[in-house]
Motif scaffolding. Sequence first.
Motif, PDB file in Angstrom:
ATOM      1  N   ARG B  20      -7.835   0.790   1.477  1.00 63.82           N
ATOM      2  CA  ARG B  20      -7.262   0.446   2.786  1.00 63.82           C
ATOM      3  C   ARG B  20      -6.346   1.591   3.226  1.00 63.82           C
ATOM      4  NH1 ARG B  20      -7.130  -4.733   4.452  1.00 63.82           N
ATOM      5  NH2 ARG B  20      -4.915  -4.732   4.959  1.00 63.82           N
ATOM      6  N   ARG B  25      -2.515   7.248   4.533  1.00 63.05           N
ATOM      7  CA  ARG B  25      -1.989   6.810   3.254  1.00 63.05           C
ATOM      8  C   ARG B  25      -2.811   5.615   2.771  1.00 63.05           C
ATOM      9  NH1 ARG B  25       3.775   4.430   1.455  1.00 63.05           N
ATOM     10  NH2 ARG B  25       3.378   2.806   2.960  1.00 63.05           N
ATOM     11  N   ILE B  27      -2.748   2.235   1.486  1.00 64.71           N
ATOM     12  CA  ILE B  27      -1.699   1.228   1.367  1.00 64.71           C
ATOM     13  C   ILE B  27      -2.121   0.065   0.485  1.00 64.71           C
ATOM     14  CG2 ILE B  27      -0.567   1.750   3.556  1.00 64.71           C
ATOM     15  CD1 ILE B  27      -2.110  -0.747   4.657  1.00 64.71           C
ATOM     16  N   GLY B  28      -3.394   0.014   0.124  1.00 62.90           N
ATOM     17  CA  GLY B  28      -3.844  -1.093  -0.711  1.00 62.90           C
ATOM     18  C   GLY B  28      -5.336  -0.981  -0.941  1.00 62.90           C
ATOM     19  N   VAL B  29      -5.884  -1.989  -1.568  1.00 62.35           N
ATOM     20  CA  VAL B  29      -7.323  -2.001  -1.808  1.00 62.35           C
ATOM     21  C   VAL B  29      -7.892  -3.379  -1.500  1.00 62.35           C
ATOM     22  CG1 VAL B  29      -7.256  -0.238  -3.612  1.00 62.35           C
ATOM     23  CG2 VAL B  29      -7.073  -2.650  -4.252  1.00 62.35           C
ATOM     24  N   GLU B  30      -9.202  -3.383  -1.283  1.00 64.94           N
ATOM     25  CA  GLU B  30      -9.930  -4.645  -1.178  1.00 64.94           C
ATOM     26  C   GLU B  30     -11.059  -4.596  -2.193  1.00 64.94           C
ATOM     27  OE1 GLU B  30      -9.711  -4.836   3.716  1.00 64.94           O
ATOM     28  OE2 GLU B  30     -11.500  -5.533   2.712  1.00 64.94           O
ATOM     29  N   TRP B  47      -6.001  -3.546  -8.527  1.00 56.90           N
ATOM     30  CA  TRP B  47      -5.193  -3.998  -7.388  1.00 56.90           C
ATOM     31  C   TRP B  47      -3.995  -3.074  -7.159  1.00 56.90           C
ATOM     32  CZ3 TRP B  47      -6.813  -6.905  -3.681  1.00 56.90           C
ATOM     33  CH2 TRP B  47      -7.712  -7.965  -3.904  1.00 56.90           C
ATOM     34  N   SER B  50      -3.016   1.664  -5.074  1.00 56.21           N
ATOM     35  CA  SER B  50      -2.277   2.431  -4.061  1.00 56.21           C
ATOM     36  C   SER B  50      -1.008   3.039  -4.644  1.00 56.21           C
ATOM     37  CB  SER B  50      -1.947   1.548  -2.853  1.00 56.21           C
ATOM     38  OG  SER B  50      -0.945   0.612  -3.172  1.00 56.21           O
ATOM     39  N   PHE B  51      -0.401   2.365  -5.605  1.00 57.29           N
ATOM     40  CA  PHE B  51       0.803   2.934  -6.219  1.00 57.29           C
ATOM     41  C   PHE B  51       0.445   4.123  -7.110  1.00 57.29           C
ATOM     42  CE2 PHE B  51       1.712  -1.645  -5.688  1.00 57.29           C
ATOM     43  CZ  PHE B  51       2.719  -1.539  -4.749  1.00 57.29           C
TER      44      PHE B  51
END
Lengths: 279, 697, 340
Positions: B20, B25, B27-30, B47, B50-51
């Motif tokens: 995502r 950047r 910011i997350g994943v799906e 999960w 992103s970090f």
Amino acid sequence: MIDLTPRKLLLLDHYADGEEARHFSLRIDKPLAGDLAVIPGQFFMLTVPGFGEAPFTYLSLPDQQGRFNALVRRMGALTQGLFEQPVGAVLGYRGPFGKGWPLFFCAHRVLVVAGGCGLVPLAGVIDEASQHRLPLQLSVIYGARHSAAQVLGRERERWRQTLRFMETCDEAKPLERQGSPLDHFDELFAAEAPEAVLCCGPEALMLATAEASLQRGIAAHKIWLSLERRMHCADGLCGHCYLGTEYVCKDGPTYRYDRYLQVRGAGYPTATKQDQRLC
Amino acid sequence: MRVVPSICTFCGVGCGLGLRVEDGRVIGVEPQPGHPVSQGQLCSKGWATSFAIDPYKRLTQPMIKEHGHFRPASWDEALGRVAEEFRSALDEQGPAGVGVISCARATNEDNYAAQKFARAVLKTHNIDHCARICHSPSVAGLARTLGSGAMSNSIADIDQADLILVIGADVTENHAMIGARMLRAQARGATLVVVDPRKTRLARLADIHLQVRLGSNIALLNGLLQIIFANGWENRAFIDSRCEDIQPLRQHLAGLTPEQTSAATGVTVAELQRLAFLYSHAKAAFTAYGMGITQFQSGTNNVIAVSNLVLVCGQIGRPGTGINPLRGQNNVQGACDMGCLPNVYPGYQAVSDPAVQARFAAAWATELPQAPGLTSQGMLKAAQHGDFRALMIMGEDPLLTDPDQNQVARAFAALDFLVVVELSLTETAKCADVLLPAAAFAEKDGTFTNCERRVQRIRQAIAAPGLARGDWQILAELAVRLGYPGMAWADAEALFAEMAALTPAFSAISYPALDANHGLQWPCDAAHPQGSPILHEHSFPLGRGRLLPVTQVPPDECPDAEYPFAMTTHRLHFHYGGGSMTRKSPLLERETPAGLLFMHPDDGETLGLLNHQGVRVSSRRGYLETRVQLTDDVPVGTLAMPYHFQEAPCNRLTNDAQDPISKMPELKACAVRVEPLPPDQAPSAQAGSREVDHASL
Amino acid sequence: MQAYSLDQPERLRAHLALQHHVYEVRGDGQGGQHWELVSARDFTAFEPAAEPPPFSAKSFFFAERELLFRFDGGQFYSTLPAVEPQVLFGLHACDLQAVAYQDRFFAEDPHYQARRQATLLVGVDCLHSCEGGFCSIVGSGPAVREQRADLILVPRQDHATDWLLLVASEAGHAALRGLRLPEATADWQAERSANQVCVAEEQGPQQEIVDGIVSLNAGKIDAETWEALGLRCLGCSGCTTECPTCSCYAPQDRLNAPASMQRERVWDSCLYQGFQQEASGHNPSATPGQRVQRFWSHKFGDGFKAQFEAYGCVGCGRCDRVCPGGIGVHGVMQRVVHHD
């Protein structure tokens, strides 16, 4: 709307006070009216830039200039980071949050039970009572692992002059009182039975204190405790401090014992073995 | 906000995820609901992607160490320095004194470039990577029995198995989506059997858990085979049609009794007989194993013992069956496939074969080295002996993940020159002379190959932070500076095409073909244009399968009076390798203390230890301080430590005794002593780290 | 509600896209579905997703990474997101119920509200149940409730007929300005009721969910059952990430340069062991079973239902699909009822 942004807080001074613990003097930059309306037992959120934010209780309440004190024990990265800050450092402040101790209730003789750093949230109440600003006759019993682990040395010195202040250690030296605060309940209750109990310390100690007080005839609605929880937002949103259907940051951290039991059970009742037998 | 399809990098399962992306950047994943491997699920590490790749605390520019401190440098200066150092090492020591340790987390393209750089530019076969310390015995063992070391079947075969046998693998924690699939299979009626000295989550949920004694795998597998032979439960039709002479194995086991096996493994005779019956009578038994088989000095023989059991019962070559080594790193299969091993070119084409040599020499338009290469441990040993000068490490952290940390530190200190290509300042990176910032998987195009041989596309979703570059671009630039122009690919796709043309098992794979499917499983060639979900359906690469008699070998170091505990190492669900990525997640980092020693409560009581008390753990090779966690996950007398934490690096204690065939060090078993720290004293991360600190100067 | 006849939902979408950023769930051709920005010139057919996409509308308002403030060494500076007017086009009733739930929870949160108040919600009724859904049991769907959206699209059982467009708010009415639509003549109330009956029939009685909620609130589920479920929880955070009503977050501080920092909030999960663990090591929810119990009590507990006037579960079934341990809502309820 809530505000998750801290305000500027200045580190004025500090001194060592107990094992791995420090007594900090702090000042809120440009205090607002609400900053002066703090009730003992409430807490504030302290940001140490780069190390995070965590809840601490007021040791003394903010004055007109926004000055107040706090006691911090070195526990993890944030407190370690705080201990490394120089005098004059800019920190972050949000507060006050939560519900403080009850200051006016239908009881005159009140027993205060504190364990370890649990003495700190109670300091405001003890101070008020020792300066006779509250119509209370207070007895305090303070338990610690050993005398080196005791905190608030200067405050205790002062309190000993004005009220009944009993100290006990798990590992006592000669002439020191030995054992947990609970070990001295018979003596405390025999002298002059309290009508209400305020307690703060490790959760196990608080629950045992509440049960021991119930057994000695104190009603659950006259027993108060203060819960420690992981708190991040202090506005009941981040979820970390849940207790049943409530959030300790808003609903607590002080709880009347009967209310505590009700809240804890309300979120998620669980069958115990005993319940099942009854079915 | 847009979602860029990619592949998770946190283990060999190869789950599908969508990155995502917002404002440049991640910011997350799906998860990808339609993905054949992960079916719309992810583990905690996935999960937290992103970090892990956040620009925060990433290396963003090249660094050169001067007087023990890094200073920023331009790419031109840094690459110039690297080229110059390699050139002088080559002048002094020749190609034997330089090498590359490639990366099982990097893409196939990066790994192909790494081995080409070593062979075509440095003129050495000193090229290796961390498969050495995870599945080199699988490659060696299965090469001897079947002729191919990869998973014989697909992850989806779990759905068709009626018995699942897991040996020495903590699947729900380390290959979570495979573990999840096994639990789903169990829920629909399959029998789940776990063989492990630890009570893992899967062991607790399994129908049968054999809690074997640490390091008794061959005794167990031989014992099961003996029971199968004694009862006539072997699959004779399969043996007759698919295997070579079985008599030597029969004779080898003839003298054994179930009672002896029970005594050697700690498993009751009844349990042995039950498993032998169930496994041999299963319509389809899916056999999976992990590092609990390979990380022993008998690693290759352990693999052969598994292979014997599978072949004798004919549990291979059909849906729902197979011998399935679970690979650790996201592209360790690919790094092996790409020839980042001293003895093979891409596609396992032997370096020793003159025809292969000639083909690669022609394709790469250069002369190629004849001398055999060194393994990663071999390079480090040679460095300690003064025979090895300059090393490039791409994205691996041997100082944390290899056995006997102090020895690794001494080897680094003995090198003339170490260049590390990395995302962040790992323990190994701290030891570098030159540090080159690399692009993370979300910042480049390429392919990963998961443990079931599925080659899958990753796509650039964001720009690399600062000046960071892709590994193969760095290598291509270095090649030019060292006088070799043959690595100037236009893009990752062109590089892949060069590799596929030289690698028969990949010959029908292209980026468009991968895009059209959720990847393709090799071999994928003219005969198998849609790839090969199941191997060995009609014959083995060797023709007939080989049943090789093997004998139980105890661990090199067993508990004694001085070091009374057996210690094994493992991984936690929340962390990956040396933790350089997963520990950047505030959520995963919060989950576990930085370093833990798992101990049975009875042992804790004997030592007078409270839960979470600090302890000093010592072996013959070093010591460290950490906290003890009392749990019946481990049996009495056996301790376990995860290896993710630089604060308590268990590989300071482990033994580098090696499997003679694969050179796999015995990471899974050593002997240690435990001494309590005073109850109030916190463990120190500095305790016992002197040699490591020295190496970083 | 005012009802119009709408020949093509794409026409409405294009109209809205003139003044707003319009987002819609699109398939990626490989079995995935994602929210995508749709331009005013995009006339791709609007096809309401048959299955809920992995991500609900949650991340549009409760952002997965939200910058809270910056600190420059001397002062703290609040940051609020700058959000262009946006439309979420084609939200199902279950996800709209979740938005309403979170609107209430985050009523005082400036970051949430800044994003939410810039958003127009276009709902769509479901004619058929998705595979794992049970909106009819928890009362969240399949018809979009009036207060839950600004505009509501109603597809027809007869695909050849025009869609219906219901105007559910002032903002919805204002957004239609400039779009000429005929008034609906069909008996749309009757159609919607019939659709609801159809979906409820497809979903069936869902007895394990109904019974499970009763057991949970009656305290009939013992600690052993919760711990058995806890053993299957890998702590992946998938359920809390995809659950459209989950709202827990953690702060993440980052030092940018010496003495300057910023704080973000990031999605957290109550199923992590460290979620409640205090610096002292004390953990009020130390066992996996306690944490699993917490999660489900938050979704189905009477105490929370009293506060929010709705279950925390909207019946979308995402947890069933995303849980590697097989303890999504149906997995849990089956085990709970079975053990009872």
